[in-house]
Design an enzyme around this catalytic site. Structure first.
Site, mmCIF file in Angstrom:
data_model
loop_
_atom_site.group_PDB
_atom_site.id
_atom_site.type_symbol
_atom_site.label_atom_id
_atom_site.label_comp_id
_atom_site.label_asym_id
_atom_site.label_seq_id
_atom_site.Cartn_x
_atom_site.Cartn_y
_atom_site.Cartn_z
ATOM 1 N N ASP A 1 63.739 59.392 33.842
ATOM 2 C CA ASP A 1 64.050 58.999 35.215
ATOM 3 C C ASP A 1 63.923 57.494 35.401
ATOM 4 O O ASP A 1 64.748 56.866 36.070
ATOM 5 C CB ASP A 1 63.101 59.708 36.197
ATOM 6 C CG ASP A 1 63.584 61.121 36.485
ATOM 7 O OD1 ASP A 1 64.748 61.415 36.136
ATOM 8 O OD2 ASP A 1 62.797 61.913 37.036
ATOM 9 N N ASP B 1 59.991 56.781 31.257
ATOM 10 C CA ASP B 1 60.577 58.087 30.927
ATOM 11 C C ASP B 1 62.068 58.098 31.289
ATOM 12 O O ASP B 1 62.640 57.063 31.622
ATOM 13 C CB ASP B 1 59.833 59.212 31.667
ATOM 14 C CG ASP B 1 59.926 59.042 33.183
ATOM 15 O OD1 ASP B 1 60.640 58.117 33.643
ATOM 16 O OD2 ASP B 1 59.286 59.827 33.908
ATOM 17 N N GLU C 1 59.266 51.365 41.231
ATOM 18 C CA GLU C 1 59.724 52.742 41.446
ATOM 19 C C GLU C 1 58.605 53.574 42.072
ATOM 20 O O GLU C 1 57.510 53.667 41.528
ATOM 21 C CB GLU C 1 60.130 53.330 40.086
ATOM 22 C CG GLU C 1 60.343 54.833 40.101
ATOM 23 C CD GLU C 1 60.492 55.415 38.677
ATOM 24 O OE1 GLU C 1 60.409 54.649 37.690
ATOM 25 O OE2 GLU C 1 60.688 56.626 38.583
ATOM 26 N N ASP D 1 58.999 53.766 35.443
ATOM 27 C CA ASP D 1 58.289 54.577 34.451
ATOM 28 C C ASP D 1 58.996 54.532 33.100
ATOM 29 O O ASP D 1 60.204 54.333 33.027
ATOM 30 C CB ASP D 1 58.223 56.045 34.921
ATOM 31 C CG ASP D 1 57.277 56.200 36.101
ATOM 32 O OD1 ASP D 1 56.412 55.319 36.272
ATOM 33 O OD2 ASP D 1 57.422 57.196 36.855
#
Ligand code: 0RA
Length: 635
Positions: free
Chosen positions: A504, A502, A427, A500
């Site tokens: 997103d 998180d 990503e 990541d």
């Protein structure tokens, strides 16, 4: 007992008394596990619902008692208690004490003719340690008790009352059932469903063991059912509702189109969910498809008529995005199919078809604005289907993915044996950059992905192919896609999704899993997809550095190192330098990879109605709730 020719139907009836139910319980209630146990409650509640259907009962309360018993109370007319001169028994004694007609596992039927309901009560009685029935009728309380299906006494009047109704309490026999503990949550779905199906019937479910209580009451009936089903969807028009009766068949339905790409139709016969569909559902769907085709034909502008050849809207086109609840009531339902949840009555198809067709036709004519939105939805479904077909043919003809040119963004590995090669889907460009430096280029390839991946659930195949990120993935894998995918040509047997830790990152993971599930299913089935597990923290004390992959681990390491560690939180992959990235996430000696199962991918795929619905709030809540739930699994 008699033998040979003397063995009559009457004898069989005796044989198959309540003792027979105890000998073969599964024959009457399906099984003796959790399902069968809760089925006992449904049997009793169904009788009260029948009384509500007959128009005499407004409230039903189901209480789970501390002693393991269950009480079902209704405010109907009360089961008749007067003694029948011929049998010498009251209706109450008959329905509860003998296995009467329809007492087998075939569910209570809607009594259009007003027959004696109470079907199933004797079965529940037979399978209970004890059962008590209280009938409040004409100012008196009539009481009857059974132990293991045997009456303790004749029906007795035990007092006066101003209440009217029936109260049945029973305790499931632990010698029959594998489990005897009722599960509140297990019951809520069916009770809610019954309340939706019987408008203005109040159903209260109370758990006296835990003080939990739910009340279901829907004045709007199945209109509210549809609203419930469409809660997180984008609705195209207000729900349309109709109820009509013809030739003993009562037909009721509520429909509402959404911008979703799937159909959601729940169908019921006499309040029983017809999971396998049947003649009523066929009639409804046929009418809807015909009605929409007619409307399109009759409302085309003159210009359109001249320009376009006649295109046919298929059933699938007409149903795309539709949410509907169809509920019919008939005197003698015939249930067929594997689970006996498919309506077989042939005469029903035409009746439901003609009622549905007329009603839908009128609705479209009277609501031209709604009709316009619906027609736009179904024609775009039709166009998407045609375009998908064309795109597929184009791919076949041009073989656009047969080229061996690799995408410019791919940093490939030198290894050529797929079983030794790994592809990292990373990503963001910055993490892509550091992972290119970090990797072992002999066997690790990197493909950076910019921004969000296209949501393939929402996109037509043309748009999927137009997405550069997706084309890069297809070309990197080198094995085609969708129906033309060939696992033997796959260039990597480990495909690692690196995003990541998180919200997103979790979203991107879900999008990629959906892409793989829909377009490269064999890769998922082969177990070639993995999810990397980057650390959340780096802890530093003097010269010692350690990584933590969870809050607990961080706390643990902090204590091990003597507390007061300098703790760095990694918000994204981009915050790690190449050495750190190699050490924590990519080095085969040290990294943790989670292998993705087909179930994981199916789940990701299913999330999309919620995730991709246009309404932001439920979506955000959902993502936050499920954001970081990836379990660790060492490989
Ligand atoms: C038949 C006739 C009447 C009441 C019922 C059945 C009845 C059965 C059950 C089972 C559970 N709750 C029930 N409530 C009512 C009454 C006929 C009359 O009073 O005229």
């Amino acid at each position: 007992m008699a033998d040979g020719d003397d063995y009559t139907a009457k004898d069989i009836q005796v044989l198959e008394g309540l003792e027979g139910v105890r000998k073969r319980p599964a024959m009457y209630i399906g099984d003796i596990g959790k399902r069968g146990l809760h089925h006992l409650i449904y049997e009793i509640v169904d009788n009260s619902v029948d009384e509500a259907l007959a128009g005499h009962c407004k409230n039903i309360t189901i209480s789970l008692k501390a002693d393991g018993s269950c009480t079902v109370k209704d405010d109907g007319r009360g089961i008749p208690t007067d003694i029948h001169p011929k049998t010498g028994k009251s209706a109450l004694e008959t329905v509860s004490g003998t296995l009467h007609a329809g007492g087998k596992f075939e569910k209570s039927a809607y009594k259009v003719s007003g027959g004696l309901h109470g079907v199933g009560m004797s079965v529940v009685n037979a399978l209970s340690e004890w059962m008590e029935i209280g009938v409040h009728r004409q100012g008196k309380i009539h009481a009857l008790r059974y132990d293991y299906g045997k009456p303790k006494d004749a029906t007795k009047i035990i007092g006066d009352t101003t209440y009217r109704g029936t109260i049945v309490t029973f305790k499931p026999d632990n010698k029959i059932f594998q489990i005897t503990e009722f599960d509140f949550d297990y019951l809520t779905e069916r009770m809610m469903e019954l309340a939706f199906l019987n408008k203005a019937l109040r159903i209260i479910l109370a758990d006296e063991r835990t003080d939990r209580k739910e009340e279901f009451f829907f004045e709007g009936g199945i209109v509210e059912f549809v609203a419930h089903l469409n809660k997180v969807k984008n609705k195209l028009h207000p729900t349309f509702y109709i109820m009509k009766k013809a030739a003993d068949v009562e037909v009721e339905f509520a429909v509402q189109y959404t911008d979703a790409y799937t159909e959601t139709i729940y169908s019921f016969v006499n309040d029983i969910k017809t999971i396998e569909g049947g003649t009523h559902l066929v009639g409804f769907k046929t009418a809807l498809t015909r009605c929409i085709n007619d409307y399109v034909k009759n409302n085309k502008s003159a210009k359109d008529k001249a320009a376009k050849e006649e295109k046919k809207i298929t059933g699938d086109d007409a149903l795309e995005g539709l949410t509907a609840v169809l509920s019919i009531k008939i005197p003698e339902p015939q249930f067929e199919g594997q689970t006996k949840t498919k309506l077989g009555n042939n005469e029903v198809k035409g009746i439901v078809d003609s009622i549905s067709f007329d009603a839908l036709k009128t609705f479209l004519e009277e609501h031209p604005d709604d009709a316009k939105k619906i027609m736009m939805k179904v024609t775009s479904a039709m166009e998407a289907r045609e375009a998908a077909q064309k795109a597929k043919e184009l791919i076949r003809r041009k073989n656009i993915f047969e080229t061996s040119v690799l995408p410019g963004k791919l940093a490939d590995c030198s290894e050529e044996d797929p079983s030794k090669s790994e592809l990292y889907l990373v990503e963001g460009d910055s993490a892509g950059g550091s992972s290119k430096q970090a990797r072992d280029r002999r066997f690790q390839a990197i493909l950076p992905l910019r921004g969000k991946i296209l949501n393939v659930e929402k996109a037509t195949i043309n748009r999927v192919l137009a997405s550069e990120e997706i084309r890069n993935i297809v070309l990197s894998l080198g094995a085609g896609f969708k129906d033309d995918f060939d696992l033997k040509k796959l260039r990597y047997h480990k495909i690692c999704i690196m995003s990541d830790a998180d919200v997103d990152g979790s979203h991107i993971r879900t999008l990629l899993l959906t892409l793989f599930y829909r377009y490269f299913k064999p890769v998922v089935e082969a177990g070639y997809i993995y999810i990397t597990q980057p650390p959340l923290y780096k802890l530093k004390k003097g010269k010692t550095e350690q990584y933590a992959y969870s809050d607990e681990q961080s706390e643990q390491i902090n204590q091990q190192l003597g507390g007061n560690c300098e703790i760095q939180r990694y918000k994204g992959l981009g915050e790690m330098n190449p050495t750190q990235l190699w050490d924590t996430t990519m080095d085969p000696e040290k990294r943790t990879l989670k292998k993705v199962t087909i179930q994981d991918a199916i789940k990701a795929d299913e999330l999309f109605t919620i995730l991709m619905g246009e309404e932001v709030e439920p979506r955000r809540a959902f993502i936050q709730m499920h954001a970081v739930t990836v379990k660790n699994l060492d490989v």
